[in-house]
Motif scaffolding. Structure first.
Motif, mmCIF file in Angstrom:
data_model
loop_
_atom_site.group_PDB
_atom_site.id
_atom_site.type_symbol
_atom_site.label_atom_id
_atom_site.label_comp_id
_atom_site.label_asym_id
_atom_site.label_seq_id
_atom_site.Cartn_x
_atom_site.Cartn_y
_atom_site.Cartn_z
ATOM 1 N N LEU A 305 -90.110 56.741 58.468
ATOM 2 C CA LEU A 305 -89.660 55.807 57.664
ATOM 3 C C LEU A 305 -87.687 55.791 57.268
ATOM 4 N N GLN A 308 -87.149 54.153 60.584
ATOM 5 C CA GLN A 308 -87.659 52.846 60.684
ATOM 6 C C GLN A 308 -86.084 52.310 59.677
ATOM 7 N N TRP A 310 -85.409 53.277 56.372
ATOM 8 C CA TRP A 310 -85.794 52.891 55.343
ATOM 9 C C TRP A 310 -85.175 54.473 54.001
ATOM 10 N N ASP A 311 -84.426 54.238 53.182
ATOM 11 C CA ASP A 311 -83.493 54.931 52.368
ATOM 12 C C ASP A 311 -85.011 55.409 50.682
ATOM 13 N N ILE A 312 -85.651 56.416 51.568
ATOM 14 C CA ILE A 312 -86.687 57.092 50.302
ATOM 15 C C ILE A 312 -85.916 57.732 49.355
ATOM 16 N N LEU A 322 -90.656 53.972 48.162
ATOM 17 C CA LEU A 322 -90.244 53.159 48.378
ATOM 18 C C LEU A 322 -89.647 51.864 47.381
ATOM 19 N N LEU A 324 -88.220 49.252 46.501
ATOM 20 C CA LEU A 324 -87.963 47.620 46.749
ATOM 21 C C LEU A 324 -87.671 46.921 46.030
ATOM 22 N N GLY A 349 -90.520 49.007 42.654
ATOM 23 C CA GLY A 349 -90.872 50.185 43.927
ATOM 24 C C GLY A 349 -92.306 49.743 43.990
ATOM 25 N N ALA A 367 -95.197 48.693 56.902
ATOM 26 C CA ALA A 367 -93.550 49.595 56.960
ATOM 27 C C ALA A 367 -92.668 48.521 57.421
ATOM 28 N N ARG A 371 -90.345 46.024 56.994
ATOM 29 C CA ARG A 371 -88.842 46.034 57.183
ATOM 30 C C ARG A 371 -88.292 45.364 58.251
#
Length: 377
Positions: A305, A308, A310-312, A322, A324, A349, A367, A371
């Protein structure tokens, strides 16, 4: 009008016209939203990644123990849960009278809140966190004090400590936090406990305890021995894979456990569940291998992730979060189209449970595609 002049046939009708009366607090109790099963998609294998369940089936020895108990279903369960209580006490290094066993950790949570909270009393917890907290508090007539999580999905323990005052009865710390995933650190929790008054019960909800690998993980049993107002809440549903049998427990000092036990309903933990829990403790080593496998898959998912974009949050549980925001429902629909059910929290999220490798790979594909379609800041 005198009673003599009233037509007796009109009285049942008059009563039937009256609406049933329920407690006023029901108007403010939010409905619990469980994870939904996956919708069937033609030509696609579906996976339920919405409820943080253990994807592995029961170990053969556990299944055999449950099967052996089937012939006694005509009998009530052991209300004292003696065998499970004694076995757990040995495992944990506590006395049997320090254990409250119930219908999953959710059942024990409700028991604790009902024992401590009167109308108008306050319960402090982080938000967003486990959805059952506001339900239990409202059902008891109490008031929830929800302290916002930090930007990275963590408990703000200083803010929670500052919220404690004369009306506070319970403070709940969910670690790892459901649904965002971070766990509280040892030092910050010790500092927090030192500042909470001794007449306020602190409940540490450790439903995902076994998945924690952080270097600063708490030693909750050591903290428990140092704080008479501390209660630990645990479950067999997640790491042990017994979600369908409903058995959880709390560790509480004897005087606290005795008070909580007064609100315990008899026979809430079936003999099937008790036998399965004991059998699971017998094969704890095998179950720990499964947990390690899930943790490894979690770490692989977190790395993928991040690659890709994503900042989780730093998850220490068996799920990822996530953040979101307003796109949460749209993401869940994209997952549904690929045969995956995930857990959206509208406006906040999406929580996604670690599942079988093929399900995890499919989620990562969803995802990545989502994204790419998101606007860049």
């Amino acid at each position: 009008m005198s009673t003599e002049s009233m037509d007796p046939e009109q009285e049942p009708q008059r009563r039937a016209d009256r609406p049933l009366r329920f407690r006023a607090t029901l108007d403010v109790i939010p409905a619990y939203q469980p994870g939904k099963p996956p919708a069937p998609v033609e030509g696609v294998t579906s996976y339920k990644m919405s409820s943080n369940e253990n994807p592995y089936p029961p170990l053969p020895s556990v299944a055999a123990a449950v099967a052996d108990e089937l012939t006694s279903m005509n009998r009530y369960p052991d209300p004292s849960m003696h065998e499970l209580r004694e076995r757990l006490a040995r495992e944990l290094g506590v006395q049997p009278d320090e254990l409250i066993i119930g219908n999953g950790s959710s059942g024990v949570l409700s028991q604790i809140v009902n024992a401590c909270v009167d109308a108008g009393d306050e319960v402090i917890y982080a938000w967003r966190s486990f959805e059952l907290y506001p339900i239990c508090v409202a059902a008891a007539g109490g008031r929830s004090v929800q302290v916002p999580l930090t930007a990275d999905g963590r408990h703000d323990l200083p803010a929670m400590a500052a919220a404690v005052h004369a009306a506070t009865r319970i403070v709940i710390v969910c670690t790892p936090n459901n649904p965002t995933g971070p766990a509280v650190g040892s030092g910050e929790l010790a500092d927090f406990l030192a500042g909470v008054p001794a007449d306020v019960l602190v409940l540490i909800d450790e439903a995902y305890l076994e998945f924690v690998t952080a270097s600063d993980a708490i030693d909750s049993l050591a903290l428990y021995r140092a704080h008479p107002n501390l209660v630990l809440l645990r479950t067999f549903s997640k790491a042990y894979g017994l979600a369908g049998l409903r058995v959880g427990y709390a560790i509480a000092h004897p005087h606290v456990a005795a008070a909580l036990a007064k609100l315990g309903l008899p026979f809430v933990v079936t003999n099937l569940a008790q036998r399965a829990a004991v059998a699971s403790l017998d094969v704890r080593g095998e179950l720990e291998l499964r947990v390690k496998s899930l943790v490894a898959q979690r770490e692989q998912m977190v790395v993928a992730l991040a690659e890709q974009g994503w900042d989780i949050p730093d998850t220490q549980a068996n799920f990822v979060w996530l953040p979101l925001g307003q796109d949460a429902v749209e993401f869940a629909a994209a997952a549904t189209a690929r045969g995956l059910s995930v857990r959206p929290f509208p406006g906040d999220g999406v929580r996604v449970s670690i599942d079988e490798p093929v399900a995890n790979e499919t989620f990562l594909e969803v995802a990545a595609a989502f994204r790419l379609g998101m606007p860049r800041a």
